[in-house]
Design a protein around this motif. Sequence first.
Motif, PDB file in Angstrom:
ATOM      1  N   MET A 241       0.814  -1.212   0.000  1.00 43.21           N
ATOM      2  CA  MET A 241       0.000   0.000   0.000  1.00 43.21           C
ATOM      3  C   MET A 241       0.850   1.267   0.000  1.00 43.21           C
ATOM      4  N   GLY A 242       1.932   1.258   0.753  1.00 41.56           N
ATOM      5  CA  GLY A 242       2.786   2.436   0.814  1.00 41.56           C
ATOM      6  C   GLY A 242       3.442   2.735  -0.522  1.00 41.56           C
ATOM      7  N   TYR A 243       3.942   1.701  -1.183  1.00 37.24           N
ATOM      8  CA  TYR A 243       4.591   1.887  -2.489  1.00 37.24           C
ATOM      9  C   TYR A 243       3.564   2.318  -3.534  1.00 37.24           C
ATOM     10  N   GLY A 244       2.383   1.705  -3.488  1.00 34.13           N
ATOM     11  CA  GLY A 244       1.322   2.102  -4.408  1.00 34.13           C
ATOM     12  C   GLY A 244       0.899   3.539  -4.177  1.00 34.13           C
ATOM     13  N   ALA A 245       0.858   3.969  -2.906  1.00 36.93           N
ATOM     14  CA  ALA A 245       0.503   5.354  -2.591  1.00 36.93           C
ATOM     15  C   ALA A 245       1.560   6.315  -3.117  1.00 36.93           C
ATOM     16  N   ALA A 246       2.826   5.921  -3.063  1.00 40.03           N
ATOM     17  CA  ALA A 246       3.895   6.769  -3.606  1.00 40.03           C
ATOM     18  C   ALA A 246       3.726   6.961  -5.115  1.00 40.03           C
ATOM     19  N   ILE A 247       3.367   5.896  -5.815  1.00 36.64           N
ATOM     20  CA  ILE A 247       3.102   6.000  -7.254  1.00 36.64           C
ATOM     21  C   ILE A 247       1.907   6.927  -7.495  1.00 36.64           C
ATOM     22  N   ALA A 248       0.872   6.800  -6.648  1.00 35.67           N
ATOM     23  CA  ALA A 248      -0.310   7.651  -6.783  1.00 35.67           C
ATOM     24  C   ALA A 248       0.040   9.123  -6.565  1.00 35.67           C
ATOM     25  N   VAL A 249       0.928   9.408  -5.629  1.00 40.43           N
ATOM     26  CA  VAL A 249       1.350  10.785  -5.364  1.00 40.43           C
ATOM     27  C   VAL A 249       2.083  11.362  -6.575  1.00 40.43           C
ATOM     28  N   VAL A 250       2.953  10.575  -7.191  1.00 37.66           N
ATOM     29  CA  VAL A 250       3.656  11.025  -8.397  1.00 37.66           C
ATOM     30  C   VAL A 250       2.654  11.304  -9.512  1.00 37.66           C
ATOM     31  N   LEU A 251       1.685  10.415  -9.678  1.00 40.03           N
ATOM     32  CA  LEU A 251       0.652  10.590 -10.697  1.00 40.03           C
ATOM     33  C   LEU A 251      -0.150  11.864 -10.448  1.00 40.03           C
ATOM     34  N   PHE A 252      -0.520  12.102  -9.192  1.00 34.82           N
ATOM     35  CA  PHE A 252      -1.263  13.303  -8.830  1.00 34.82           C
ATOM     36  C   PHE A 252      -0.439  14.559  -9.097  1.00 34.82           C
ATOM     37  N   ALA A 253       0.862  14.514  -8.789  1.00 31.18           N
ATOM     38  CA  ALA A 253       1.729  15.667  -9.018  1.00 31.18           C
ATOM     39  C   ALA A 253       1.825  16.006 -10.502  1.00 31.18           C
ATOM     40  N   ILE A 254       1.967  14.983 -11.344  1.00 27.31           N
ATOM     41  CA  ILE A 254       2.023  15.219 -12.793  1.00 27.31           C
ATOM     42  C   ILE A 254       0.728  15.860 -13.278  1.00 27.31           C
ATOM     43  N   MET A 255      -0.398  15.344 -12.801  1.00 26.86           N
ATOM     44  CA  MET A 255      -1.701  15.883 -13.200  1.00 26.86           C
ATOM     45  C   MET A 255      -1.831  17.353 -12.793  1.00 26.86           C
ATOM     46  N   MET A 256      -1.442  17.674 -11.569  1.00 27.64           N
ATOM     47  CA  MET A 256      -1.563  19.044 -11.077  1.00 27.64           C
ATOM     48  C   MET A 256      -0.645  19.991 -11.836  1.00 27.64           C
ATOM     49  N   ILE A 257       0.548  19.532 -12.209  1.00 29.61           N
ATOM     50  CA  ILE A 257       1.481  20.373 -12.967  1.00 29.61           C
ATOM     51  C   ILE A 257       0.881  20.743 -14.317  1.00 29.61           C
ATOM     52  N   PHE A 258       0.342  19.756 -15.018  1.00 31.68           N
ATOM     53  CA  PHE A 258      -0.234  20.015 -16.337  1.00 31.68           C
ATOM     54  C   PHE A 258      -1.446  20.934 -16.234  1.00 31.68           C
ATOM     55  N   ILE A 259      -2.336  20.652 -15.311  1.00 34.75           N
ATOM     56  CA  ILE A 259      -3.570  21.439 -15.197  1.00 34.75           C
ATOM     57  C   ILE A 259      -3.262  22.854 -14.719  1.00 34.75           C
ATOM     58  N   THR A 260      -2.352  23.000 -13.746  1.00 35.31           N
ATOM     59  CA  THR A 260      -1.985  24.324 -13.254  1.00 35.31           C
ATOM     60  C   THR A 260      -1.348  25.160 -14.352  1.00 35.31           C
ATOM     61  N   PHE A 261      -0.464  24.547 -15.131  1.00 38.68           N
ATOM     62  CA  PHE A 261       0.165  25.253 -16.251  1.00 38.68           C
ATOM     63  C   PHE A 261      -0.882  25.784 -17.220  1.00 38.68           C
ATOM     64  N   PHE A 262      -1.863  24.958 -17.539  1.00 41.38           N
ATOM     65  CA  PHE A 262      -2.884  25.387 -18.498  1.00 41.38           C
ATOM     66  C   PHE A 262      -3.788  26.461 -17.900  1.00 41.38           C
ATOM     67  N   ILE A 263      -4.086  26.369 -16.602  1.00 43.10           N
ATOM     68  CA  ILE A 263      -4.914  27.394 -15.954  1.00 43.10           C
ATOM     69  C   ILE A 263      -4.207  28.749 -15.999  1.00 43.10           C
TER      70      ILE A 263
END
Length: 273
Positions: A241-263
């Motif tokens: 669960m911890g390793y999977g959560a780390a992958i999820a955090v990276v995925l969330f960070a990538i999503m926020m970077i792209f969306i924030t840039f476009f905003i």
Amino acid sequence: MFFAVYVVVPIFRSIWISFYEWDGLSAATWIGVANYRELLSDDAFYTSLYNNILWLVLYLLAVPAGLGVALFLNQTVTGIRLYKSLFFFPFVISQVVVGLIFTWFYAPNFGLFSKLIEDITGQQIAILGDERFVTFGIIAAGLWPQIAYCMILYLTGLNNINPEQVEAARMDGAKGWSMLWNIVIPQLRPATFIAVVVTVIGALRSFDLVSIMTDGGPYGSSRVLSFYMYEEALSEYGYRMGYGAAIAVVLFAIMMIFITFFIFRMLRQERNT
């Protein structure tokens, strides 16, 4: 309240879990940033990250393609209702059905695409069984309904265009590309913003098509971050669960970077106009 319970709290909870070693049942053990350090040396993570970047770049083709289809369907031509129904159809079917349709479409020996390639090149190509082409094949399957979704957004936007501006531009001699670029597209910015955001999110959460069409294969070459997160955290091979959560955090960070840039880009364009 509901947004906090179902969105904000799970985000911070996932970040917190990523600092633990936990199988989901026994007591969690604090390990700090060890999960993130492991990601840096994990070849499967880099493969998933590369595939996700590929998804992001190619999936954004749905936005201009959706605009082009919407412009066509916004015309008054014979049989336009039939055309609209055909283009709208991919949006109303589930991703599971889309995955199955394209799996049959690519299937060697009897798939239409496989037969077409054989007629052109003289040999068949197993798209979903070839590490070179499998990710492109899945992305193509995902683009089919995503273009339909962007089309619907742009059709709604085209119905809200100010006709007075269009008429004034025609009187000034604007037409064709000039009319589209200077009058129509600027008024479609709200639709473009929504289309880009949902397309980015769709590209990054491309779990269902990967699971249905290849289950991450062949040899893990079609994995994306969301699927790899599932494999590590919830599948019979993982329960990390911890390793999977780390992958999820990276995925969330990538999503926020792209969306924030476009905003920020949209806000800057609004200020300039």
